[in-house]
Design a protein around this motif. Structure first.
Motif, short mmCIF file in Angstrom:
data_model
loop_
_atom_site.label_atom_id
_atom_site.label_comp_id
_atom_site.label_asym_id
_atom_site.label_seq_id
_atom_site.Cartn_x
_atom_site.Cartn_y
_atom_site.Cartn_z
N VAL A 1 0.84 -1.19 0.00
CA VAL A 1 0.00 0.00 0.00
C VAL A 1 0.88 1.24 0.00
N GLU A 2 0.38 2.29 -0.60
CA GLU A 2 1.08 3.57 -0.59
C GLU A 2 0.49 4.44 0.49
N TYR A 3 1.34 5.09 1.27
CA TYR A 3 0.90 5.98 2.33
C TYR A 3 1.06 7.41 1.84
N ARG A 4 -0.04 8.16 1.85
CA ARG A 4 -0.01 9.53 1.35
C ARG A 4 -0.43 10.48 2.46
N GLN A 5 0.49 11.33 2.89
CA GLN A 5 0.19 12.30 3.94
C GLN A 5 -0.36 13.58 3.32
N SER A 6 -1.49 14.06 3.83
CA SER A 6 -2.08 15.30 3.37
C SER A 6 -2.66 16.03 4.57
N HIS A 7 -2.07 17.20 4.91
CA HIS A 7 -2.53 17.95 6.07
C HIS A 7 -3.67 18.89 5.71
N ASP A 8 -3.88 19.13 4.42
CA ASP A 8 -4.88 20.11 4.01
C ASP A 8 -6.29 19.71 4.42
N ASP A 9 -6.62 18.44 4.26
CA ASP A 9 -7.98 17.97 4.54
C ASP A 9 -8.07 17.18 5.84
N LEU A 10 -6.99 17.12 6.61
CA LEU A 10 -6.98 16.32 7.83
C LEU A 10 -7.78 17.02 8.93
N ILE A 11 -8.72 16.28 9.51
CA ILE A 11 -9.57 16.80 10.58
C ILE A 11 -9.02 16.30 11.91
N THR A 12 -8.96 17.17 12.90
CA THR A 12 -8.47 16.79 14.22
C THR A 12 -9.62 16.87 15.23
N VAL A 13 -9.77 15.80 16.00
CA VAL A 13 -10.82 15.73 17.02
C VAL A 13 -10.16 15.49 18.38
N ASP A 14 -10.38 16.41 19.31
CA ASP A 14 -9.81 16.30 20.65
C ASP A 14 -10.81 15.54 21.55
N LEU A 15 -10.46 14.31 21.90
CA LEU A 15 -11.38 13.48 22.68
C LEU A 15 -11.34 13.78 24.18
N SER A 16 -10.51 14.73 24.59
CA SER A 16 -10.49 15.13 26.00
C SER A 16 -11.46 16.27 26.27
N LYS A 17 -12.07 16.81 25.22
CA LYS A 17 -12.97 17.96 25.35
C LYS A 17 -14.43 17.52 25.45
N SER A 18 -15.25 18.40 25.99
CA SER A 18 -16.70 18.27 25.93
C SER A 18 -17.20 19.20 24.85
N TYR A 19 -18.12 18.72 24.03
CA TYR A 19 -18.58 19.50 22.89
C TYR A 19 -20.04 19.91 23.05
N PRO A 20 -20.41 21.05 22.47
CA PRO A 20 -21.82 21.47 22.53
C PRO A 20 -22.72 20.48 21.81
N LYS A 21 -23.99 20.46 22.21
CA LYS A 21 -24.94 19.49 21.66
C LYS A 21 -25.68 20.07 20.46
N LYS A 22 -25.99 19.20 19.51
CA LYS A 22 -26.78 19.59 18.35
C LYS A 22 -27.73 18.46 18.00
N GLU A 23 -28.94 18.82 17.57
CA GLU A 23 -29.93 17.84 17.13
C GLU A 23 -30.19 18.00 15.64
N LEU A 24 -30.32 16.86 14.94
CA LEU A 24 -30.60 16.87 13.51
C LEU A 24 -31.72 15.88 13.21
N ILE A 25 -32.34 16.04 12.06
CA ILE A 25 -33.39 15.14 11.60
C ILE A 25 -32.82 14.26 10.49
N LEU A 26 -33.00 12.96 10.62
CA LEU A 26 -32.43 11.99 9.69
C LEU A 26 -32.82 12.30 8.24
N GLN A 27 -34.09 12.60 8.01
CA GLN A 27 -34.56 12.81 6.64
C GLN A 27 -33.96 14.06 5.99
N ASP A 28 -33.42 14.99 6.78
CA ASP A 28 -32.72 16.14 6.22
C ASP A 28 -31.35 15.73 5.68
N LEU A 29 -30.84 14.62 6.20
CA LEU A 29 -29.49 14.19 5.86
C LEU A 29 -29.45 13.07 4.84
N MET A 30 -30.40 12.14 4.95
CA MET A 30 -30.35 10.91 4.18
C MET A 30 -31.70 10.61 3.55
#
Length: 393
Positions: free
Chosen positions: A20-49
């Motif tokens: 396999v080829e390993y390709r590093q790309s920082h431009d689109d890399l998303i970082t998620v800090d699992l030590s944090k608490s995040y604000p809540k949001k509600e969504l409706i399934l039919q709006d998404l899918m």
């Protein structure tokens, strides 16, 4: 510097393996800090899918508990939860029962049990994962074709392309704390079960959701492969990065989690769920278990909003119900087209309908003509055919 050297060593291992080829790309890399608490949001399934309901035909021959195994363009495969060996094939559009197959037994052309069923419409075949690391292959009428004998303890197996399956080797669950010695994501030949490609996700030490105590151990299991929105995402709890995997063998970093699971006590692991043009759904699993009470591995549902570039703790509700009813956006993946398939109990739907708890639409119409003894109704979730603008609830 030590961490950098480990990463370089892991990448070198990949290159030397020639898999396999390993390709590093920082431009689109998303970082998620699992030590944090995040604000809540509600969504409706039919709006998404797009959400579709299929009422399975109920006859004396076609009586099923409705455990969905796979969904194709023409067929829908279900089995029973009591592991009686029955495989039901229904018409994908109408829900009409087409045939019932049962090849369970101890013979060379039979499966000892059903761990997973894969529908391969490109080859008109059904692949049944059986205990003993075997995959029995049949045609769509249940005629035996061949047996794939695997030399790995493989799970999370999915149809990948015309010639291959993609799967995850579960043996790392027995080697926590040890250095890795092989790949755990692999492509498997549909013809003979051999490994056609090993996919090395860069990491050194195995770290899995396993808790030991009372003379034994208990493990939490989630899916390390997610085919969603036309992409194939690979996860390994030993790695702090989730990768998109391309057909040419390229691994591209997709989501990076901090802090490292290897440094957290207890560990918190990150898994990928459904993702859309805007939203990426994820699940965290805390590596704790109370042996006395028999509970643990607590989860949180997270979502990354690509437009806002922000992470939320999320709850998604099915808009076909009058009351709030959550939908797991990190549930068992089905295939590259169907993101989720849920079996809805007929008697429960009848009860909800009589209480006036269904909104006007396909589900309410189906529930209005159900009897309590009918087969389940299957809810399918797939990507929208046309992306619409939406706003959070």
């Amino acid at each position: 510097m030590k961490q950098t050297n480990l990463l370089l060593a892991a990448i070198l291992l990949v290159v030397l393996a020639g898999c396999v080829e390993y390709r590093q790309s920082h431009d689109d890399l998303i970082t998620v800090d699992l030590s944090k608490s995040y604000p809540k949001k509600e969504l409706i399934l039919q709006d998404l899918m797009d959400v579709e309901y299929i009422a399975l035909e109920t006859t004396d021959e076609f009586l099923t508990q409705g455990l969905v195994q796979d969904v194709g363009k023409e067929y829908l495969l279900v089995s029973n939860r009591n592991r009686d060996g029955d495989i039901f094939i229904f018409d994908r559009k109408t829900g009409k029962g087409l045939r019932k197959i049962n090849r369970q037994g101890q013979g060379a052309e039979e499966y000892a049990g059903i761990n997973r069923i894969i529908l391969d419409e490109s080859n008109d075949e059904i692949l049944v994962m059986s205990p003993g690391n075997k995959i029995l292959v049949y045609d769509l009428y249940g005629e035996y074709k061949r047996c794939l004998k695997l030399d790995r303890e493989v799970s999370s197996v999915f149809d990948y392309d015309k010639s291959n399956l993609i799967g995850y080797d579960m043996s790392d669950y027995h080697n926590k704390g040890k250095d890795r010695s092989k790949s755990y994501h692999i492509l498997i030949s549909k013809q003979d079960g051999s490994i056609t490609r090993e996919i090395f996700i860069p990491f050194k030490t195995i770290d899995t959701p396993v808790v030991t105590g009372d003379g034994g151990f208990v493990a939490s299991y989630s899916y390390q492969i997610r085919q969603s929105h036309g992409k194939c995402t690979l996860m390994d709890t030993s790695s702090d990065t989730l990768y998109n995997y391309a057909p040419d063998g390229t691994l591209t970093p997709f989501i990076a989690r901090t802090p490292s699971a290897h440094t957290m006590e207890p560990e918190v692991f990150l898994y990928m769920g459904i993702y859309t043009d805007r939203y990426y759904f994820m699940q965290t699993v805390k590596n704790v278990f109370n042996f006395e009470k028999g509970n643990g591995f607590y989860t949180d549902e997270l979502m990354y909003d690509k437009e806002e570039k922000a992470v939320y703790q999320v709850a998604v509700y099915n808009g076909d119900y009058a009351e709030k009813r959550t939908v797991a956006m990190t549930a068992k993946p089905i295939n590259s087209e169907i993101e989720d398939a849920t079996s809805l109990n007929a008697s429960r739907l009848v009860e909800i309908y009589k209480k006036g708890q269904l909104k006007d639409g396909q589900l309410k119409e189906i529930a209005s003509r159900l009897s309590e003894e009918d087969n389940p109704v299957i809810m399918l979730v797939r990507q929208k055919t046309k992306v619409n603008k939406m706003s959070p609830k």
